[in-house]
Motif scaffolding. Structure first.
Motif, mmCIF file in Angstrom:
data_model
loop_
_atom_site.group_PDB
_atom_site.id
_atom_site.type_symbol
_atom_site.label_atom_id
_atom_site.label_comp_id
_atom_site.label_asym_id
_atom_site.label_seq_id
_atom_site.Cartn_x
_atom_site.Cartn_y
_atom_site.Cartn_z
ATOM 1 N N LEU A 286 0.838 -1.204 0.000
ATOM 2 C CA LEU A 286 0.000 0.000 0.000
ATOM 3 C C LEU A 286 0.871 1.252 0.000
ATOM 4 C CD1 LEU A 286 -2.686 1.437 0.265
ATOM 5 C CD2 LEU A 286 -2.544 1.148 2.712
ATOM 6 N N LYS B 131 3.832 1.564 -1.062
ATOM 7 C CA LYS B 131 4.452 1.694 -2.371
ATOM 8 C C LYS B 131 3.496 2.402 -3.337
ATOM 9 C CE LYS B 131 6.786 -2.303 -2.991
ATOM 10 N NZ LYS B 131 6.768 -3.642 -3.609
ATOM 11 N N GLU B 132 2.226 2.057 -3.190
ATOM 12 C CA GLU B 132 1.221 2.597 -4.109
ATOM 13 C C GLU B 132 1.001 4.099 -3.901
ATOM 14 O OE1 GLU B 132 -1.123 2.224 -7.244
ATOM 15 O OE2 GLU B 132 -0.258 0.410 -6.384
ATOM 16 N N VAL B 133 1.059 4.584 -2.659
ATOM 17 C CA VAL B 133 0.712 5.989 -2.406
ATOM 18 C C VAL B 133 1.941 6.905 -2.346
ATOM 19 C CG1 VAL B 133 -1.422 5.470 -1.214
ATOM 20 C CG2 VAL B 133 0.668 5.677 0.102
ATOM 21 N N ILE C 239 0.780 11.932 0.301
ATOM 22 C CA ILE C 239 0.369 10.712 -0.377
ATOM 23 C C ILE C 239 -0.334 11.050 -1.677
ATOM 24 C CG2 ILE C 239 0.188 9.331 1.719
ATOM 25 C CD1 ILE C 239 -2.846 9.809 1.585
ATOM 26 N N ARG C 240 -0.197 10.141 -2.616
ATOM 27 C CA ARG C 240 -0.905 10.305 -3.873
ATOM 28 C C ARG C 240 -2.383 10.002 -3.630
ATOM 29 N NH1 ARG C 240 1.446 7.262 -8.705
ATOM 30 N NH2 ARG C 240 1.259 5.463 -7.374
ATOM 31 N N PRO C 241 -3.337 10.252 -4.478
ATOM 32 C CA PRO C 241 -3.161 10.824 -5.788
ATOM 33 C C PRO C 241 -3.059 12.352 -5.811
ATOM 34 C CG PRO C 241 -5.431 10.201 -5.497
ATOM 35 C CD PRO C 241 -4.705 9.816 -4.259
ATOM 36 N N LYS D 231 -3.328 8.995 7.176
ATOM 37 C CA LYS D 231 -3.983 9.859 6.190
ATOM 38 C C LYS D 231 -4.915 9.047 5.313
ATOM 39 C CE LYS D 231 -0.757 13.636 5.433
ATOM 40 N NZ LYS D 231 0.149 14.180 4.420
ATOM 41 N N ILE D 232 -4.457 7.857 4.921
ATOM 42 C CA ILE D 232 -5.335 7.004 4.112
ATOM 43 C C ILE D 232 -6.568 6.620 4.921
ATOM 44 C CG2 ILE D 232 -5.511 4.793 2.924
ATOM 45 C CD1 ILE D 232 -2.478 4.977 2.480
ATOM 46 N N ARG E 36 -8.895 9.484 5.023
ATOM 47 C CA ARG E 36 -9.502 9.802 3.741
ATOM 48 C C ARG E 36 -10.578 8.789 3.381
ATOM 49 N NH1 ARG E 36 -7.078 11.745 -1.945
ATOM 50 N NH2 ARG E 36 -8.891 11.046 -3.106
ATOM 51 N N GLN E 37 -10.349 7.500 3.703
ATOM 52 C CA GLN E 37 -11.377 6.502 3.414
ATOM 53 C C GLN E 37 -12.648 6.808 4.188
ATOM 54 O OE1 GLN E 37 -11.085 4.752 1.040
ATOM 55 N NE2 GLN E 37 -9.284 3.447 0.915
ATOM 56 N N PHE F 65 -6.720 -5.536 7.272
ATOM 57 C CA PHE F 65 -6.089 -4.512 6.452
ATOM 58 C C PHE F 65 -7.062 -3.975 5.417
ATOM 59 C CE2 PHE F 65 -4.095 -3.759 2.347
ATOM 60 C CZ PHE F 65 -3.258 -2.707 2.653
ATOM 61 N N GLN F 66 -7.704 -4.918 4.745
ATOM 62 C CA GLN F 66 -8.635 -4.553 3.688
ATOM 63 C C GLN F 66 -9.743 -3.652 4.232
ATOM 64 O OE1 GLN F 66 -7.747 -6.179 0.814
ATOM 65 N NE2 GLN F 66 -9.057 -4.733 -0.257
ATOM 66 N N LEU G 9 -8.132 -0.055 5.781
ATOM 67 C CA LEU G 9 -7.472 0.946 4.947
ATOM 68 C C LEU G 9 -7.961 0.976 3.507
ATOM 69 C CD1 LEU G 9 -3.884 0.452 6.303
ATOM 70 C CD2 LEU G 9 -5.330 2.434 6.635
ATOM 71 N N MET G 10 -8.609 -0.081 3.069
ATOM 72 C CA MET G 10 -8.944 -0.137 1.652
ATOM 73 C C MET G 10 -10.439 0.024 1.374
ATOM 74 S SD MET G 10 -5.952 -0.542 0.468
ATOM 75 C CE MET G 10 -6.118 -1.016 -1.216
ATOM 76 N N MET H 227 -3.389 -10.118 -5.255
ATOM 77 C CA MET H 227 -4.026 -8.829 -5.004
ATOM 78 C C MET H 227 -3.374 -7.744 -5.843
ATOM 79 S SD MET H 227 -4.251 -9.165 -0.970
ATOM 80 C CE MET H 227 -5.505 -8.166 -0.305
ATOM 81 N N LYS I 63 -5.439 -4.324 -6.101
ATOM 82 C CA LYS I 63 -6.194 -4.098 -4.883
ATOM 83 C C LYS I 63 -5.500 -3.145 -3.945
ATOM 84 C CE LYS I 63 -8.944 -8.116 -4.245
ATOM 85 N NZ LYS I 63 -9.006 -9.243 -3.375
ATOM 86 N N PHE I 64 -4.364 -2.604 -4.341
ATOM 87 C CA PHE I 64 -3.681 -1.706 -3.419
ATOM 88 C C PHE I 64 -3.910 -0.251 -3.782
ATOM 89 C CE2 PHE I 64 -1.444 -5.685 -2.833
ATOM 90 C CZ PHE I 64 -1.646 -5.822 -1.483
ATOM 91 N N ARG I 65 -4.820 -0.003 -4.704
ATOM 92 C CA ARG I 65 -5.239 1.378 -4.960
ATOM 93 C C ARG I 65 -6.271 1.721 -3.909
ATOM 94 N NH1 ARG I 65 -4.838 2.704 -10.614
ATOM 95 N NH2 ARG I 65 -2.596 2.791 -10.910
ATOM 96 N N PRO I 66 -5.929 2.579 -2.957
ATOM 97 C CA PRO I 66 -6.904 2.817 -1.895
ATOM 98 C C PRO I 66 -8.163 3.528 -2.381
ATOM 99 C CG PRO I 66 -4.950 4.162 -1.561
ATOM 100 C CD PRO I 66 -4.675 3.308 -2.748
ATOM 101 N N TYR I 67 -8.025 4.427 -3.389
ATOM 102 C CA TYR I 67 -9.256 5.091 -3.815
ATOM 103 C C TYR I 67 -9.256 5.277 -5.321
ATOM 104 C CZ TYR I 67 -6.309 7.800 -0.611
ATOM 105 O OH TYR I 67 -5.314 8.214 0.212
#
Lengths: 1099, 283
Positions: free
Chosen positions: A91, A93-95, A172-174, A332-333, A336-337, A456-457, A460-461, B274, B279-283
């Motif tokens: 996660l 890594k993604e943000v 954090i992105r986006p 922050k994630i 935001r969720q 986790f899911q 945060l997701m 995943m 699946k690791f795009r939070p939004y």
């Protein structure tokens, strides 16, 4: 567990051909692409399907290396499990921003800096004389009142500093924002600029001049104004690079005063800096009384002075501690969720960073902690402390000149002081927002402690939009009504403090009012924060009333919903006057059974559904009474879907019936009524099944056929006894006895416990008796053992959560309205609905059918049915270990299991209720439809102008079907249950007034169902048939493409086909023309028209 | 014999029209529900023949085998439609081709639900062999429902089915009583026979031990034998010492490590999936 692959939802949306392809092998198109690039999952035949891991003995038991041991130990101590660790790493890594992007941003920032320093100065003018401003730019501030003392001139900033998360490495992105503080030179400012918005006026003019010059620069793709954190007095300038980088970054310019310009003692929360004489053009009410303090105004000024010191504090704390930065990013994630971080008074990323700094200073967080541990500690802190009562402070000095925390508590609902001890970081956070944060933190802590596999899911997701998180939602629209409300509530000092922003001024008092009124019915009240809008520099700043709508979310307490009474104090108590004042005309004196005479409010509500809507009555009454907001401005989104569940008493619950005898033919000897061909189909009466287990005894025969005969004999005897001893009308058959009582029909089925076992017994050639499941034994076991167990468990659930039945009914209603009802048993949908209550994380169990239904759609559309079983832990019987065991068993036997797997404590291996359906195609179709319906319905419910036609998502799309068979309403017994209830229907042989009832009514006679059974039997190999059993007027037919392939001539292939010559060969193809005519023949009287809509079948 | 197979292909028929010709010795006879219908189904008929050595209860030469009988066509209908070819002795509709005649004992209408018909196959037995050849020469179209012999369908059929489903309880009682009487008799006979054989050695001298004897034994079921095995295993496990020797310690630790490793591998696989599913795009 988690969402299905995004690709799976898009696929098949167009419909026809995809629907037919086997989904188990084709759902993972995305998966194929992804895994071919990276390492493929070792030896997996089914792509995108989890396989049980096979490791060789040598690999499992080899000597561990030091490194491996360290990592395993670290995982155990710093994270929950290795899965969580890997997930968190992915996660982040993604943000995270990549280094490459950072370089591009840095280059852009250097450019910006240069451009700003090059902007020319202007000569000094009066603040009120704004003629020097060029035509293309408007001052980004409402200058009310316009007249103000002071002079302004533009000079390039003394210093340009980057502040905020970008430098700290926690952004954090986006949407990446870089905050830049521009220190205005001292020459621009004058003494007493803190008074009467003078500083803010200068700040706005400063920005306007900047904006004008920067807008002409080709470097920037867009130059906009926005409010800093939604504060109407503090605009900021947004710069975005030109070209392909436009989405990369937003640079926000915040002008700020030179250090030590304002004297902090003038800006304490108890001081006034906006004079009534200036603001309202009159002296304060009551001569000689002091000016009202302006705590928010003071805070906003102070915030500007503290930008750099906050930055320094954070960079020393977060500095090189990677774990802390990870933690802030995760928080922050998390925020935001939950939509908590945006708007005025949001719990922003900055606040969270400061909170982490506070926890480091109190040694609750250590710099070596992992991101996950930081997240956990902060959530723990939020869940257990109450900043509305006991504020916290970063200030370490014990200087007596500093104000006390109590002073801040008086001025602000939530208190968190910065290191200077003078600035409340949470000044704009309302009590409800803070309570919402607390509530979320508590939920999250429970989830983290539960050791759930998918924590986790969920944490945060999973997004938690307001409409899906709260039971009822109401919109206040138009917002201009709040201005009147402010006057009604006498909020003039607050308006003065907020610079005329009546929305934020009224927010606090309104939420307090509603919280008090809803009392025990309410668990939590949350409000949306006005979104931070952007506008072009040539436009006027948006008005307060344009900042969208105010949306309030109510989380209801199910136990409080059952009461219709608001009990007040006894009439002679002094509090009685307050109570009367609070409730106005609704309060009345009542005498209670214990003799007390009390003030009380009684709401009108008879059924549970109506009681659930009492909050609506409370809200509209209180808002009209105290805030002068008429009910036309309150758009209450609750109970809107009730019409689909209980319209005209025809959908639910079952009502006693009263047949009109003349409508029927009579079968004298059996005292039964029969339908007549010349009349419309009689009303549908479905008997309620009762399973009657007989005591075990050695007298029962040991042979399956004989047991059936004995059961039949019991049925006969039962009917005889009930007739003789209780005078009930009974009708016995070999398998059940129908009993008519008070207009209800019960179907009693006698069951013998050992019968399934006897059906299972198989004797091997050696004489060993073993038990093997047979279709008959499974069916019997399901009906006589598992169904009663499930029913009682669900009944228990309903007692606990009164909204369960509503959610289950809406879910079934929707699935059937989409014509997919045939694939799903009642029980499977009940269980999916039950899962929403038993495993509501990250939400709380729904207390209203609507929100439950939205979550049902969300679950259906995102659940990865391929790789996960839905475990419905009824009565909480399964332990965590057992669930793990079930999951691994599931993975090992995945290919033998049905596509949709639902496990219960009583059924841990076979998923009985989904055994015979749905097929992969039908499930896939449902997933696609749910994914389409959810945003539509949510948009309707979030629309402040009203939801429009709420039945939209319940109407099935018919364009995908090849043939439509239109049915005549005359012979649809449940016609009035239809989603769009017909204006007029037929008399179906029921009387409205009660009378004596002695003949057995027509039971379970449903021509469309009989017709469908015939169609499926005769043409099931050629086509699929879709129908809404609740009064649908149309049957959709979909040809199976595979069966339209020409077949060689074989005896088993001839059904419904004919021989044609194709080239040299003679082959069989479906005889479509004759089949279409068969549709009409088989349904003679019922079928109105057969419409063939596609020509795909012409060979 | 091939005398029954004629080529009767219609000259100049378009390629994609049904071919009214024999196909692998089948003849197509069009059949319609009534005169009102435009299109027709086709019965594919041939003489019932079996390979030598195969047993069949249907009489050779006199039996007509019919494929693709539409759902609304009952046995009576078929009998009526084919009677012009010669007197029909019996008509049997079946779901699948089956060489043996279905058991003749009548199925109980109380205990066997009436099946819903689909497309079926039929065995039509004529009185004389001539009926078969006459049937093969039929041109059709045959009409299932006519003025004189209407066939019920749709609402009328469902109503009459509903009427039929309301059964007479007295008849049910009578049937149950007869069945149980026969059953009791059968059980009593078996009992008597077992009693007689109890303890009597057979010709080789073996005595059968049953659960009725003086020393009854456990019934031979799978569950019972599993139970015995399980009990044995538990007994053995109780005797074993846990973590007593150093090697046992070592092994437990290793086992724990192996578990962790296995879990880690599983998790990695999950993450891989995943990631592939984004699946690791939070939004």
């Amino acid at each position: 567990m988690g969402p299905a692959p995004a690709g799976a939802q898009v696929r098949g949306a167009a419909g026809e051909p995809e629907v037919m392809e086997p989904a188990l092998e084709g759902t993972g198109k995305k998966g194929k692409k992804g895994s071919s690039k990276k390492r493929t999952v070792a030896g997996s035949p089914g792509e995108g399907l989890l396989q049980p891991v096979k490791l060789s003995r040598a690999e499992l038991y080899k000597e561990p290396t030091n490194e491996e041991l360290n990592r395993l130990r670290e995982t155990e101590s710093l994270f929950h499990s290795s899965l969580l660790r890997l997930q968190v790493e992915e996660l982040l890594k993604e943000v995270r921003l990549s280094e490459k992007k950072k370089e591009r941003i840095d280059a852009f920032l250097r450019e910006v800096n240069q451009r700003i320093m090059r902007i020319p100065s202007t000569p000094e003018t009066e603040l009120t004389d704004q003629a020097w401003l060029p035509a293309g730019v408007q001052v980004p501030l409402h200058q009310v009142p316009y007249a103000v003392k002071g002079c302004f001139r533009f000079l390039p900033p003394a210093q340009v500093t980057v502040v905020g998360s970008y430098l700290l490495g926690t952004c954090i992105r986006p949407d990446v924002n870089v905050d830049v503080a521009l220190t205005m030179p001292r020459e621009i400012l004058q003494d007493k600029d803190g008074l009467n918005q003078r500083y803010f006026r200068k700040r706005a003019l400063y920005l306007a001049h900047l904006a004008h010059h920067l807008a002409q620069d080709p470097l920037f793709g867009s130059v906009h104004f926005s409010y800093t954190n939604g504060c109407h007095l503090k605009p900021s300038l947004l710069l975005r690079p030109h070209g392909k980088d436009e989405r990369l970054v937003t640079v926000r310019l915040h002008p700020c005063p030179p250090p030590d310009f304002f004297r902090p003692c003038r800006l304490l929360p108890s001081k006034n800096n906006v004079r009534s004489a200036w603001y309202r053009g009159q002296s304060p009410p009551g001569n000689g009384s002091p000016e009202p303090p302006t705590p928010h105004y003071n805070t906003w000024v102070l915030q500007d002075t503290a930008l750099e010191s906050h930055m320094q504090l954070l960079s020393t704390v977060l500095g090189s501690a990677l774990g802390l930065k990870d933690g802030v990013a995760l928080l922050k994630i998390w925020l935001r969720q939950r939509e908590l971080d945006k708007g005025l008074g949001g719990f922003s990323g900055f606040l969270v960073s400061m909170l982490v700094a506070f926890l480091v200073s109190t040694r609750k967080i250590h710099t070596t902690m992992s991101g996950y541990q930081v997240l956990r500690s902060v959530l723990q802190f939020l869940a257990t402390t109450d900043l509305t009562v006991n504020g916290i402070s970063l200030c370490l000095s014990s200087d007596p000149s500093l104000p006390a925390l109590a002073d801040f508590h008086q001025a602000f609902p939530v208190v968190f002081l910065d290191s200077s001890g003078r600035l409340n970081l949470c000044a704009d956070v309302t009590a409800s927002t803070y309570h919402q944060v607390q509530h979320e933190a508590r939920l999250s802590m429970v989830l983290l402690d539960s050791k759930a596999d998918d924590g986790f899911q969920l944490l945060l997701m999973t997004p938690k939009p307001m409409i899906r998180a709260f039971d009822h939602v109401l919109h206040l629209h138009p917002l201009s009504r709040l201005q009147a409300a402010c006057h009604r509530l006498k909020l003039w000092p607050e308006l003065q403090d907020h610079g005329g922003d009546y929305v934020s001024a009224a927010l606090g008092p309104l939420t307090t009012l509603l919280e008090q009124g809803l009392g025990s019915r309410l668990h939590l009240l949350a409000h949306s924060r006005p979104p931070v809008s952007e506008w072009d520099i040539s436009q006027d700043p948006p008005k307060h009333r344009d900042s969208g709508t105010l949306t309030l979310g109510l989380l209801l307490r199910p136990e409080g919903l059952t009461s219709v009474l608001e009990l007040g104090p006894e009439a002679d108590q002094p509090e009685a006057a307050d109570f009367r004042q609070f409730w106005g005309s609704r309060s009345e004196l009542r005498r209670f059974q214990d003799g007390a005479i009390r003030e009380a409010v009684v709401w009108e509500a008879a059924s549970m559904a109506q009681k659930r809507l009492i909050p609506h009555q409370v809200v509209t009454h209180l808002l009209a009474l105290h805030a002068d907001i008429p009910d036309t401005c309150v758009h209450y989104m609750g109970g809107l879907l009730d019409v689909l569940m209980q319209g005209l008493k025809e959908v639910f619950p079952p009502a006693p019936i009263q047949p009109a005898y003349s409508f029927f033919e009579h079968l004298r000897e059996q005292a039964s009524l029969l339908p007549r061909p010349d009349k419309p189909c009689p009303a549908y009466v479905e008997p309620m099944t009762v399973i009657c287990h007989l005591e075990g005894s050695g007298q029962w025969p040991q042979d399956a056929e004989a047991i059936r005969r004995v059961r039949a004999a019991f049925q006969l005897r039962l009917a005889e006894l009930l007739t003789q001893q209780h005078g009930l009308r009974c009708r016995a058959t070999a398998t059940h006895t129908d009993v008519l009582k008070d207009g209800f029909v019960f179907r009693i089925c006698v069951a013998y416990q050992r019968e399934p076992q006897i059906l299972k017994e198989m004797r091997s050639p050696e004489g060993m008796i073993s038990l093997r499941d047979t279709p008959a034994s499974l069916c019997l076991e399901r009906a006589t053992r598992q169904l009663p167990l499930l029913t009682s468990a669900l009944h228990g659930l309903q007692q606990q959560h009164p909204a369960f039945s509503g959610v289950a009914r809406l879910a079934k209603r929707w699935v059937r309205a989409q014509l997919l009802g045939e694939g799903f048993t009642d029980e499977s949908l009940d269980l999916v609905a039950a899962a929403l209550f038993l495993h509501p994380e990250p939400f709380t169990p729904p207390s209203s059918p609507e929100v439950g239904f939205l979550r049902f759609l969300f679950l259906v559309s995102t659940f990865d049915w391929k790789n996960n079983p839905l475990i419905v832990n009824l009565n909480n019987e399964l332990t965590v270990e057992e669930q793990v065991e079930i999951r691994s068993g599931f993975l090992a036997t995945r290919l033998q299991l049905p596509v949709m797997v639902v496990y219960t404590p009583q059924d841990r291996k076979s998923s009985v209720w989904t055994q015979d359906g749905p097929s992969p195609q039908i499930l896939q179709r449902l997933v696609v439809l749910a994914a389409e319906a959810l945003p539509v319905l949510e948009k309707q419910l979030m629309d402040p102008r009203g939801p429009g036609d709420i039945r939209t998502v319940f109407r099935p799309p018919l364009d995908m079907y090849d043939v439509l068979i239109r049915l005549s309403p005359r012979h649809i017994p449940r016609h009035r249950q239809a989603v769009d209830s017909p204006a007029a229907s037929f008399c179906r042989g029921l009387l409205s007034e009660p009378g004596s009832l002695s003949l057995m009514p027509v039971l379970g006679y449903d021509p469309p169902q009989l017709y469908l059974a015939q169609l499926r039997e005769a043409f099931g190999h050629l086509a699929l048939f879709f129908y809404d059993q609740h009064g649908g007027e149309v049957i959709g037919v979909l040809w199976k493409p595979a069966s339209f392939q020409p077949q060689p001539f074989k005896a088993s292939n001839t059904k419904g086909r004919m021989v044609v010559s194709q080239g040299e060969e003679l082959v069989l193809v479906p005889n479509v023309e004759a089949i279409l005519e068969d549709f009409a023949i088989l349904g003679e009287g019922l079928v109105q028209a057969v419409e063939a809509r596609s020509e795909r079948w012409t060979v | 014999t091939d005398e029954g197979t004629h080529e009767r292909r219609v000259e100049g028929a378009p390629v994609n029209r049904p071919v009214h010709a024999d196909l692998y010795s089948h003849t197509a006879i069009p059949v319609k529900f009534s005169g009102k219908q435009q299109a027709s189904h086709y019965l594919y008929v041939r003489e019932h023949r079996v390979r030598e050595g195969t047993k069949s209860s249907w009489p050779q030469k006199r039996t007509l085998f019919v494929l693709n009988v539409p759902p609304y066509c009952t046995e009576e209908c078929l009998s009526r439609l084919l009677s012009p070819c010669g007197p029909v002795r019996s008509v049997e509709l079946q779901e699948k081709p089956d060489l043996a005649e279905s058991p003749k004992e009548p199925q109980s209408k109380f205990f066997q639900p009436k099946p819903i018909p689909g497309f079926q196959v039929a065995y039509v037995v004529f009185q004389k062999p001539g009926g078969v050849s006459a049937a093969l020469a039929l041109k059709g179209p045959l009409l299932v429902s006519t003025e004189s012999h209407p066939v019920k369908s749709g609402v009328h059929k469902w109503i009459s089915d509903y009427r039929d489903s309301v059964l007479d309880p007295e008849a049910l009682r009578a049937e149950v009583d007869t069945f149980m009487e026969a059953y009791d008799k059968k059980v009593a006979e078996e009992e008597a026979k077992a009693q007689e054989e109890e303890g009597v050695p057979d010709e080789e001298g073996w005595v059968k031990v049953t659960r009725r004897g003086r020393r009854p034994v456990l019934p031979r079921t799978e569950a019972a034998s599993l139970r015995v095995l399980e009990r044995e295993r538990r007994k053995r496990a109780r005797k074993e010492l846990l973590n007593f020797y150093a090697w046992q310690h070592r092994e437990t630790k290793m086992e724990h490590l192996a578990q962790l490793r296995k879990k880690f591998e599983e998790d990695k696989q999950r993450i891989e999936l995943m990631r592939a599913q984004r699946k690791f795009r939070p939004y």
